[in-house]
Design a protein around this motif. Structure first.
Motif, PDB file in Angstrom:
ATOM      1  N   VAL A  46      26.696   4.369  97.217  1.00 44.18           N
ATOM      2  CA  VAL A  46      26.365   5.779  97.006  1.00 44.18           C
ATOM      3  C   VAL A  46      27.079   6.300  95.756  1.00 44.18           C
ATOM      4  CG1 VAL A  46      26.614   8.095  97.959  1.00 44.18           C
ATOM      5  CG2 VAL A  46      25.871   6.217  99.429  1.00 44.18           C
ATOM      6  N   LEU A  47      28.374   5.975  95.648  1.00 44.95           N
ATOM      7  CA  LEU A  47      29.127   6.384  94.453  1.00 44.95           C
ATOM      8  C   LEU A  47      28.487   5.797  93.196  1.00 44.95           C
ATOM      9  CD1 LEU A  47      32.874   5.914  95.488  1.00 44.95           C
ATOM     10  CD2 LEU A  47      31.505   7.982  95.569  1.00 44.95           C
ATOM     11  N   LEU A  48      28.126   4.527  93.313  1.00 45.88           N
ATOM     12  CA  LEU A  48      27.545   3.841  92.165  1.00 45.88           C
ATOM     13  C   LEU A  48      26.210   4.481  91.786  1.00 45.88           C
ATOM     14  CD1 LEU A  48      27.990   1.339  90.312  1.00 45.88           C
ATOM     15  CD2 LEU A  48      26.534   0.078  91.867  1.00 45.88           C
ATOM     16  N   GLY A  49      25.430   4.843  92.802  1.00 45.62           N
ATOM     17  CA  GLY A  49      24.120   5.434  92.544  1.00 45.62           C
ATOM     18  C   GLY A  49      24.244   6.770  91.825  1.00 45.62           C
ATOM     19  N   TRP A  50      25.067   7.643  92.385  1.00 46.81           N
ATOM     20  CA  TRP A  50      25.220   8.954  91.759  1.00 46.81           C
ATOM     21  C   TRP A  50      25.855   8.809  90.384  1.00 46.81           C
ATOM     22  CZ3 TRP A  50      29.030  12.847  90.654  1.00 46.81           C
ATOM     23  CH2 TRP A  50      28.445  14.081  90.329  1.00 46.81           C
ATOM     24  N   CYS A  54      24.645   9.887  86.402  1.00 47.67           N
ATOM     25  CA  CYS A  54      25.458  10.611  85.422  1.00 47.67           C
ATOM     26  C   CYS A  54      25.667   9.785  84.163  1.00 47.67           C
ATOM     27  CB  CYS A  54      26.808  10.974  86.025  1.00 47.67           C
ATOM     28  SG  CYS A  54      26.641  12.177  87.336  1.00 47.67           S
ATOM     29  N   LEU A  55      25.922   8.496  84.344  1.00 48.85           N
ATOM     30  CA  LEU A  55      26.207   7.657  83.183  1.00 48.85           C
ATOM     31  C   LEU A  55      24.959   7.486  82.324  1.00 48.85           C
ATOM     32  CD1 LEU A  55      28.569   6.032  81.954  1.00 48.85           C
ATOM     33  CD2 LEU A  55      27.558   4.018  82.956  1.00 48.85           C
ATOM     34  N   LEU A  56      23.811   7.297  82.976  1.00 48.68           N
ATOM     35  CA  LEU A  56      22.579   7.145  82.198  1.00 48.68           C
ATOM     36  C   LEU A  56      22.269   8.433  81.447  1.00 48.68           C
ATOM     37  CD1 LEU A  56      20.397   5.015  84.621  1.00 48.68           C
ATOM     38  CD2 LEU A  56      21.373   4.323  82.432  1.00 48.68           C
ATOM     39  N   THR A  57      22.531   9.575  82.100  1.00 50.95           N
ATOM     40  CA  THR A  57      22.343  10.846  81.401  1.00 50.95           C
ATOM     41  C   THR A  57      23.254  10.896  80.179  1.00 50.95           C
ATOM     42  OG1 THR A  57      21.963  11.810  83.554  1.00 50.95           O
ATOM     43  CG2 THR A  57      22.277  13.345  81.741  1.00 50.95           C
ATOM     44  N   MET A 132      31.156   5.763  72.783  1.00 52.03           N
ATOM     45  CA  MET A 132      30.594   5.507  71.460  1.00 52.03           C
ATOM     46  C   MET A 132      29.426   6.444  71.172  1.00 52.03           C
ATOM     47  SD  MET A 132      30.520   1.401  71.377  1.00 52.03           S
ATOM     48  CE  MET A 132      31.951   0.466  70.909  1.00 52.03           C
ATOM     49  N   GLY A 133      28.872   7.031  72.231  1.00 55.56           N
ATOM     50  CA  GLY A 133      27.758   7.939  72.031  1.00 55.56           C
ATOM     51  C   GLY A 133      26.438   7.200  72.037  1.00 55.56           C
ATOM     52  N   ARG A 134      26.221   6.354  71.053  1.00 52.98           N
ATOM     53  CA  ARG A 134      24.987   5.568  71.046  1.00 52.98           C
ATOM     54  C   ARG A 134      25.319   4.164  71.530  1.00 52.98           C
ATOM     55  NH1 ARG A 134      22.566   6.831  65.266  1.00 52.98           N
ATOM     56  NH2 ARG A 134      24.676   7.508  64.789  1.00 52.98           N
ATOM     57  N   THR A 135      25.282   4.040  72.859  1.00 51.74           N
ATOM     58  CA  THR A 135      25.755   2.822  73.504  1.00 51.74           C
ATOM     59  C   THR A 135      25.006   1.585  73.020  1.00 51.74           C
ATOM     60  OG1 THR A 135      26.190   4.199  75.386  1.00 51.74           O
ATOM     61  CG2 THR A 135      26.232   1.858  75.783  1.00 51.74           C
ATOM     62  N   TRP A 136      23.719   1.781  72.707  1.00 53.05           N
ATOM     63  CA  TRP A 136      22.918   0.612  72.314  1.00 53.05           C
ATOM     64  C   TRP A 136      23.326   0.068  70.953  1.00 53.05           C
ATOM     65  CZ3 TRP A 136      21.553   5.520  73.410  1.00 53.05           C
ATOM     66  CH2 TRP A 136      21.222   6.336  72.327  1.00 53.05           C
ATOM     67  N   TYR A 410      29.318  15.664  84.399  1.00 55.18           N
ATOM     68  CA  TYR A 410      29.126  14.301  83.886  1.00 55.18           C
ATOM     69  C   TYR A 410      30.451  13.605  83.622  1.00 55.18           C
ATOM     70  CZ  TYR A 410      24.361  15.754  83.737  1.00 55.18           C
ATOM     71  OH  TYR A 410      23.142  16.204  84.124  1.00 55.18           O
ATOM     72  N   ASP A 411      31.485  14.370  83.264  1.00 59.57           N
ATOM     73  CA  ASP A 411      32.811  13.762  83.167  1.00 59.57           C
ATOM     74  C   ASP A 411      33.203  13.185  84.521  1.00 59.57           C
ATOM     75  OD1 ASP A 411      34.109  14.265  80.480  1.00 59.57           O
ATOM     76  OD2 ASP A 411      33.400  16.282  80.951  1.00 59.57           O
ATOM     77  N   VAL A 412      33.009  14.012  85.545  1.00 54.78           N
ATOM     78  CA  VAL A 412      33.366  13.583  86.894  1.00 54.78           C
ATOM     79  C   VAL A 412      32.451  12.444  87.331  1.00 54.78           C
ATOM     80  CG1 VAL A 412      33.676  14.347  89.269  1.00 54.78           C
ATOM     81  CG2 VAL A 412      34.101  15.937  87.401  1.00 54.78           C
ATOM     82  N   GLY A 413      31.165  12.601  87.060  1.00 56.47           N
ATOM     83  CA  GLY A 413      30.178  11.607  87.505  1.00 56.47           C
ATOM     84  C   GLY A 413      30.420  10.249  86.887  1.00 56.47           C
ATOM     85  N   ASP A 414      30.784  10.221  85.614  1.00 52.37           N
ATOM     86  CA  ASP A 414      31.028   8.931  84.970  1.00 52.37           C
ATOM     87  C   ASP A 414      32.280   8.272  85.537  1.00 52.37           C
ATOM     88  OD1 ASP A 414      28.854   9.570  83.533  1.00 52.37           O
ATOM     89  OD2 ASP A 414      29.873   9.871  81.625  1.00 52.37           O
TER      90      ASP A 414
END
Lengths: 469, 177
Positions: A46-50, A54-57, A132-136, A410-414
């Motif tokens: 559940v933690l990983l899902g939420w 956030c991380l993908l956002t 890094m911002g642009r992870t890719w 998102y800080d918290v979510g990541d």
């Protein structure tokens, strides 16, 4: 022949034989997952899902979703990164440094500590990639001639050193951990009843059959890997500290950072190992292998490194005053009494004061106290990084640009993502791989296993009175 | 090496110290031991079996030296000659290369040594090494003796030698090596 001095405490209790070791440790791999395991695993998913949301956002919208502003350009991202990398120091330290120092108590705990190291470094890496911002475009940190010209990475930069240090550390730790797993995977393979698990563990065991020649090579590889990992583990956090120390930022620009960060890393890493071990020994009923002796030894390391960290805090403060540099002095008084005073004093009380309880042998050997302090220490170590990063940045040279940092969802979510990842991986590890190095424990059964009865008397001949736990 | 099943005599021991004493005694009777299998390393068995010290540390050193050279070369070529980048007037190639050079050395040494180990011991996913007795990964110690390489000694004598030195079980096994 028993060559262990009688003054040394036994490392394995309960009168175990070599075959008991196989059965006790393999049991959790072979039996179906328990309800408790499913619940814990489900919670981490559940933690990983939420966290993934956030991380993908963060990845696809950009780091503008974080609470950063133009004054505080690094906050939770780098705090979390340094925190996880620090935690990731204990595994290799336990297996490498304690192997070189011939500390046999490492044997029951090195497997899970190493696993924890690998997972913690992976968690740390997610923040590096995200910040890094642009992870890719993360591969731009590698020395690949870029397509717009022959511009290379700057090898004078500590951030590039970090890329090399952390990727090397992850690789070598993974290899070290896996080498140690091979004989145990062979044990699981040889015991497997179902063809599928025999096949899978057979693949993983790399065909190991325990031949004397192979053991001889295995031991020399382990020793050399330990020798290589020891400076490696010290180099990683040294280099992480240089990300800060080589800058000119008051509060960061200090030469004490490398040893201070390394001590802090050992401190937080041992605390995390302690937390996980106390849970693991209870859930998998490994109290005879991960004994109170182990907990005691871990607590001693926590206490010593906590004190080292405390001395570092005070030295840093003294040097700020002694340097006569007003900016440096302000940075430190601002930490203590500025708007982030609560972070500073949380750090001080969690990291410096709480481990002092372990001067008491009774508390050191108390499970509940050990568990609570191990968590308190990691809270304190998170605050340490937060204090170093945010409280140094938020009031820079120009008072008109002074700012505060406020985390967003998102800080918290990541951050939660990293917990989800860490615990998901750890629970998978704890279910499918032997959590204690069986081969190593079998090797010390003769010298260090306590007989079933009268074990306490024999275990602590020095202080028989206080050993009644 | 010729293929096809070979006959082995297997001695099962219950204690590592017994095996350690058994090995020189068996060898003293002119019997060649194929290999000893154990659930954990038995210290002192290498000289007893006549094994030399592993040369893997030398491999590690050579790989480390390669890593060191590669890292220094990479940094000197990129920073020093291909595109000397002026960052704050700092020297292009200087002591600041030490961290990356160190990491390169360690990485090459570790991976190279482990790779050599896997090659030398024929370990890897899908590797099919002979398992004479699966109890060797639990709590038993196995001495395997190839019958073909001990033509001078009658099979019964080999078995007797194993029993005399403390084997709790002795049996024959045909194995495809």
């Amino acid at each position: 022949m028993n060559v262990t001095a009688s003054i040394r405490p036994h490392l394995v209790n309960g009168g175990k034989t070599v075959s008991d070791v196989t059965n006790d440790i393999s049991r959790q791999v072979e039996s179906a997952p328990t309800r408790l395991w499913w619940m814990a695993f489900g919670a981490s998913l559940v933690l990983l899902g939420w966290g993934s949301y956030c991380l993908l956002t963060t990845w696809f919208v950009g780091i503008g979703v974080w609470g950063l502003n133009k004054t505080v350009g690094w906050a939770w991202d780098i705090t979390n990164f340094v925190w996880w990398v620090g935690i990731g120091h204990a595994g290799t330290l336990i297996s490498a440094v304690l192997l070189l120092f011939r500390q046999k108590w490492r044997m029951a705990i090195n497997r899970s500590a190493e696993a924890m190291t690998i997972f913690a470094v992976l968690c740390a890496a997610t923040f590096i990639l995200a910040h890094m911002g642009r992870t890719w475009l993360a591969h731009w940190a590698l020395p690949l001639g870029n397509t717009y010209g022959s511009l290379w990475v700057n090898f004078n930069s500590p951030l590039v050193w970090d890329v090399f240090a952390i990727s090397t550390y992850l690789t070598v730790s993974l290899v070290f951990w896996y080498i140690g797993l091979i004989p145990d995977l062979a044990t699981i393979r040889d015991r497997a009843q179902k063809p599928l698990s025999r096949f899978i563990y057979g693949l993983l065991a790399f065909g190991w059959n325990g031949g004397a020649k192979d053991w001889s090579r295995y031991e020399s590889v382990s020793l050399i890997l330990a020798g290589l990992s020891t400076p490696l583990v010290l180099s990683v956090h040294t280099i992480v500290s240089m990300d800060f120390a080589t800058s000119l930022e008051p509060g960061w620009h200090t030469t004490i950072f490398p040893p201070y960060f390394v001590a802090g890393a050992i401190f937080s890493g041992f605390a995390m190992v302690q937390t996980l071990l106390l849970i693991t020994r209870r859930v998998f009923k490994l109290e005879d292998y991960i004994t109170v002796e182990h907990i005691d030894s871990m607590n001693k390391v926590i206490m010593v490194t906590g004190s080292v960290v405390g001395i570092a805090y005070i030295t840093e403060f003294f040097i700020a005053w002694y340097s006569g540099v007003t900016y440096e002095q302000y940075a430190f008084t601002n930490r203590m009494f500025g708007p982030y005073w609560w972070a500073y004093w949380s750090m001080m009380s969690c990291n410096v004061i709480s481990p002092q309880l372990f001067w008491s042998r009774k508390l050191r050997r108390n499970i509940a106290t050990s568990f609570i302090i191990s968590i308190v220490v990691n809270i304190g170590m998170w605050f340490e990084r937060f204090v170093i990063i945010v409280s140094s940045l938020h009031r820079d040279y120009l008072p008109s640009s002074w700012a505060m940092f406020e985390p967003t969802m998102y800080d918290v979510g990541d951050y939660i993502f990293s917990f989800g990842l860490f615990f998901t991986l750890f629970f998978l590890f704890a279910k499918f791989l032997p959590v204690v190095n069986m081969a190593e424990i079998k090797g010390i059964i003769k010298g260090s296993s306590a007989p079933k009865e009268g074990q306490l008397k024999e275990a602590q001949p020095v202080q028989p009175a206080t050993a009644s736990n | 090496m010729e293929h096809g099943p070979k006959k082995y005599i297997i001695g099962v021991y219950a204690d590592d110290d017994v095996v350690l004493q058994a090995v020189p005694q068996v060898r003293a009777q002119g019997i060649r031991i194929y290999e000893v299998y154990s659930p954990f390393p038995i210290h002192g068995i290498d000289p007893a079996l006549g094994y030399k010290r592993s040369r893997l540390p030398i491999a590690a050193f050579m790989f480390g030296a390669t890593g060191l050279t590669c890292a220094i070369t990479l940094i000197s070529l990129t920073m020093g000659s291909d595109w000397p980048l002026n960052v704050g007037g700092k020297p292009h190639v200087s002591v600041s290369m030490v961290p990356v050079v160190f990491e390169g050395t360690v990485l090459f040494a570790a991976l190279g040594m482990v790779g050599s180990f896997f090659l030398a011991s024929n370990l890897g996913p899908g590797s099919k090494k002979v398992i004479f007795d699966p109890r060797a990964s639990d709590d038993k110690f196995i001495i395997a003796i190839e019958v073909d390489s001990n033509k001078k000694t009658p099979e019964e004598d080999i078995k007797q030698a194993l029993r005399n030195t403390g084997a709790i079980e002795v049996y024959e096994k045909e194995v495809e090596v």
